[in-house]
Design a protein around this motif. Sequence first.
Motif, mmCIF file in Angstrom:
data_model
loop_
_atom_site.group_PDB
_atom_site.id
_atom_site.type_symbol
_atom_site.label_atom_id
_atom_site.label_comp_id
_atom_site.label_asym_id
_atom_site.label_seq_id
_atom_site.Cartn_x
_atom_site.Cartn_y
_atom_site.Cartn_z
ATOM 1 N N ALA A 575 0.845 -1.197 0.000
ATOM 2 C CA ALA A 575 0.000 0.000 0.000
ATOM 3 C C ALA A 575 0.878 1.243 0.000
ATOM 4 O O ALA A 575 2.033 1.217 0.433
ATOM 5 C CB ALA A 575 -0.922 0.007 1.217
ATOM 6 N N LEU A 576 0.338 2.341 -0.519
ATOM 7 C CA LEU A 576 1.075 3.599 -0.533
ATOM 8 C C LEU A 576 1.247 4.112 0.896
ATOM 9 O O LEU A 576 0.395 3.884 1.759
ATOM 10 C CB LEU A 576 0.332 4.637 -1.374
ATOM 11 C CG LEU A 576 0.249 4.342 -2.867
ATOM 12 C CD1 LEU A 576 -0.572 5.413 -3.576
ATOM 13 C CD2 LEU A 576 1.634 4.257 -3.490
ATOM 14 N N PRO A 577 2.350 4.807 1.158
ATOM 15 C CA PRO A 577 2.577 5.300 2.517
ATOM 16 C C PRO A 577 1.527 6.323 2.933
ATOM 17 O O PRO A 577 1.056 7.123 2.124
ATOM 18 C CB PRO A 577 3.965 5.930 2.433
ATOM 19 C CG PRO A 577 4.166 6.251 0.980
ATOM 20 C CD PRO A 577 3.431 5.174 0.238
ATOM 21 N N SER A 616 -1.219 10.815 -4.816
ATOM 22 C CA SER A 616 -1.151 9.360 -4.698
ATOM 23 C C SER A 616 -0.701 8.710 -6.005
ATOM 24 O O SER A 616 0.021 7.704 -5.988
ATOM 25 C CB SER A 616 -2.499 8.798 -4.242
ATOM 26 O OG SER A 616 -3.530 9.154 -5.147
ATOM 27 N N HIS A 617 -1.127 9.261 -7.146
ATOM 28 C CA HIS A 617 -0.697 8.683 -8.424
ATOM 29 C C HIS A 617 0.817 8.810 -8.590
ATOM 30 O O HIS A 617 1.488 7.866 -9.037
ATOM 31 C CB HIS A 617 -1.412 9.384 -9.572
ATOM 32 C CG HIS A 617 -0.975 8.916 -10.937
ATOM 33 N ND1 HIS A 617 -1.083 7.611 -11.338
ATOM 34 C CD2 HIS A 617 -0.411 9.588 -11.978
ATOM 35 C CE1 HIS A 617 -0.612 7.486 -12.577
ATOM 36 N NE2 HIS A 617 -0.198 8.664 -12.975
ATOM 37 N N VAL A 798 -4.428 5.703 -12.480
ATOM 38 C CA VAL A 798 -4.298 6.049 -11.064
ATOM 39 C C VAL A 798 -4.252 4.764 -10.250
ATOM 40 O O VAL A 798 -5.184 3.965 -10.252
ATOM 41 C CB VAL A 798 -5.454 6.942 -10.597
ATOM 42 C CG1 VAL A 798 -5.317 7.244 -9.113
ATOM 43 C CG2 VAL A 798 -5.476 8.239 -11.402
ATOM 44 N N GLY A 799 -3.147 4.551 -9.557
ATOM 45 C CA GLY A 799 -2.993 3.364 -8.731
ATOM 46 C C GLY A 799 -2.634 2.115 -9.503
ATOM 47 O O GLY A 799 -2.542 1.029 -8.919
ATOM 48 N N PRO A 815 -0.788 12.979 -21.020
ATOM 49 C CA PRO A 815 0.471 13.080 -20.278
ATOM 50 C C PRO A 815 0.432 12.464 -18.889
ATOM 51 O O PRO A 815 1.467 12.054 -18.362
ATOM 52 C CB PRO A 815 0.700 14.604 -20.203
ATOM 53 C CG PRO A 815 0.079 15.108 -21.453
ATOM 54 C CD PRO A 815 -1.156 14.275 -21.642
ATOM 55 N N GLY A 816 -0.752 12.363 -18.276
ATOM 56 C CA GLY A 816 -0.838 11.750 -16.964
ATOM 57 C C GLY A 816 -0.489 10.271 -16.967
ATOM 58 O O GLY A 816 -0.161 9.697 -15.925
ATOM 59 N N TRP A 817 -0.549 9.638 -18.135
ATOM 60 C CA TRP A 817 -0.206 8.217 -18.253
ATOM 61 C C TRP A 817 1.291 7.994 -18.443
ATOM 62 O O TRP A 817 1.802 6.918 -18.171
ATOM 63 C CB TRP A 817 -0.911 7.608 -19.462
ATOM 64 C CG TRP A 817 -2.373 7.406 -19.357
ATOM 65 C CD1 TRP A 817 -3.348 8.362 -19.360
ATOM 66 C CD2 TRP A 817 -3.059 6.150 -19.270
ATOM 67 N NE1 TRP A 817 -4.587 7.782 -19.281
ATOM 68 C CE2 TRP A 817 -4.442 6.422 -19.221
ATOM 69 C CE3 TRP A 817 -2.639 4.818 -19.234
ATOM 70 C CZ2 TRP A 817 -5.398 5.427 -19.143
ATOM 71 C CZ3 TRP A 817 -3.592 3.821 -19.159
ATOM 72 C CH2 TRP A 817 -4.960 4.122 -19.100
#
Length: 890
Positions: A575-577, A616-617, A798-799, A815-817
Amino acid sequence: MLTSDGDRRLAGPEHHPLILGFQDIASDALPLVGGKAANLGVLTRAGLPVPPGICLTTWAYRRVAEGAHLGEVLDALARTAPGDTAALAELAGRARAAVLAAPVPDDIARAVRRAADGPVAVRSSATAEDLPDASFAGQQDTYLNVVGPEAVLDAVRRCWASLWTDRAVAYRAANGIDHAAVHLAVVIQRMVQAEVAGVMFTANPVTGRRREVVIDASPGLGESVVSGGVNPDHFVVGPAKKITKRVLGDKATVIRSVGGGGTEQVARESADGPCLTDDQIVALAGLGARVEDHYGSPQDTEWAIDSSGALWLTQARPITTLYPLPETDPGGLRVYFCFSLAQGLHRPITPMGVSAFRTLAGSVIATLFGPRTGPLPLTEPGMRLFGDVTGVMRSRVGRAVVPRLLDVMEARSAVVLRSLFDDPRLSVTHRSPLPAVRRVWRVAARYRTPVRIVQALRDPRSARRRMAWVVERLRERLALSPDATPEQRLDHVEHCLGTQVVPMIPHIVPFPAAGFLMMALAARLLRGRGRPGELPTVLRGLPHNVTTEMDLALWHAASRIRADAASARALAGPALPQGELPPVLRAELDGFLARYGHRAVAEIDVGMPRWADDPSHVLGVLANYLRLDDPSLAPDEQFARGAREAEEMIGTLARRVGGLRGRVVRFALGRTRELAGYREMPKFCFIVALGEMRGHLAAVGKELAGRGLLEEPDDVFMLSIAEARAGLGGADQRALVRTRRATYERELRRRHIPRVMLSDGTEPEAVGAAAPVEGAMTGTPASPGTVTGKARVILDPVGAHLSPGEILVAPSTDPGWTPLFLTAGGLVMEMGGSNSHGAVVAREYGIPAVVGVPDATSRVATGDEITVDGTTGAVTLAASPAASPARPPA
């Protein structure tokens, strides 16, 4: 005669009906009778030919379910992910067994036995069924030709249990429907002993064309057609009630009622003739039109014709797969092009995102063509942006220019638009190119475009200086005092998007245009001497691309994080911190967000959170980078390797043609590398502006929520700019936002978006499309090279997790990818052309890519081994062992 007279049950302080006749069921009775019974009641009350029957209401199921003690199963289902099909199936089985074992109260059993009057059909009717956005067709059970009181009671019990079939539970989970909120009624209806039966769609479900009736028919009961157990006759009836298509099936089997109850399937000698006469086909189409007119939307119906020739309607439900029609003026065919998909955006756009886009579009038109008095040629069916390109299709210049632009941006759309050129309804009416030439020349002269192209070719460093000036000037225009009132902030948003951003773009466009002009010159000089994939190699490791620079900055941050044990541990877990981050990780994240926090996935939608709002991403991508342990696959090394290959290719091509022509090729391709990377700058400027405007809109939302006019500050993005202004004037927008959010959530689940659509709903891409050959997919070659590896289907980055070397299969990218590209072994996209964003970045990173592959995300499953040939545009799916189930998309 089936009747509703008799049992009604006292449950608590209210009387709840146990049995209702169809004539007693109103359209608002869904919670009491479920979707199927509600529709049969509406059809009966409308005077349509529905076999009579009654409904055992959901109160009967509720009482039986109480005895089944489903609470533990429901709690477990609420905790189970939609993609965990094994767990869902196990829980569904437990629920079915519990419902079947639960006792049936005596009064319910008496009511059911009393309804068993002659042969009947016993049909499930769930409260989440036959809905406008989810049909649930076939998710619960139906029993035909049930004879006798005990057999009817047993069929009712099995219908109740079928609320918990594996398929029904999985369908509800996938559509985000609460299992605990769904109940089941049961229809007990007079059995029609059909001579011929089938299904009828009042709009073509394949092409989308409205008022084109599609009929499938076969002898015997309609179950053979509904279940797909027979090759039926297929008829299409046009809007003018003319039969436009006939395809006769072999109708090799037939399902008929058995005398003592139940049905049987028997073989039938093949017959050459149709099972319906022309008069019957036209009568069916007329009945379908009556049903659609009554509901006001296209319907999926089931019908039967008995031995006397009487036509019966046994079911109607909305066709939920049709894409919504654009809002258009009646009269004349219109053509709509999906701008959302062309920009790599598959998801719906928030209302504020649409409003911002409209404001920017108005500024673009004003900049290019002068002030506009009429409405913009934009519409938003399905919360996606479509442009009316009918004028383009009717213009000789439009036909020549726009498809060519799409060839390198969204190639499949170009193919679809060209397929419409021969449609006589879209004949060319604007033949002279002079008006278009004059417009282009006026804009070019106003912004000194030819002069700037020459300057860039003479001194590419001037482009870098000009870019820095544009960004600095843009930030000055976007600035606003932090003490501004909400009203001033909203005014500022309209002013910036409407007049300040777009006029900066013509200062940028000449530089990448010069680069691609040089590439076109080199391609002409190399004609007949170049080999497939050679020229695109020149675009590898391209400098001055803001998106590439962003991705590499994130990679360098990951390298520094790897060197810090505490930071690396924080990103190593499943899991993400959460909470306080280690100092090095915190510093690297803050540094990256300071430069690129205005960016996001689906970033052209101002309603989408920026990375600065929710990092988070970014943390997920950093964690993904830390899994890469092969130095030769390091993105910066691959990028540098790509740049070296590009320079070597320039030398190879120049030497191949030799002489003066070779020197010109070397110069042209050198300028291409110096200038083409600036192609991302116009969009970058738009995103900088949208990120800044989002902050002001968030402040407006906070003000409206504080006044109680919105429930949450972020609800402002479910409004338009004008609606937000009305809110500042005191309008309570909470109810509007709730409606919009429900629509938005529904549209998030939509998988298919048309590239091009006509005003009658037709998707030209679906008309006459040949069935794909199994395992063979083709698209537009986007980045040369061949790679074989495991596919990872990702619908939302995302995630998402992408292991090094996996082949990314996506609907589209923006661009987010692109941080995912750094560890990808290859790329396959459903959208895009050779010069679309994903294609450009794939080339720069040197990963093979094929774009514009229809239905790639549904034809490829995560874990499949595929080969991507970025030179020929072929994507080959390796044969998978039959025992190996496809895993769901990440």
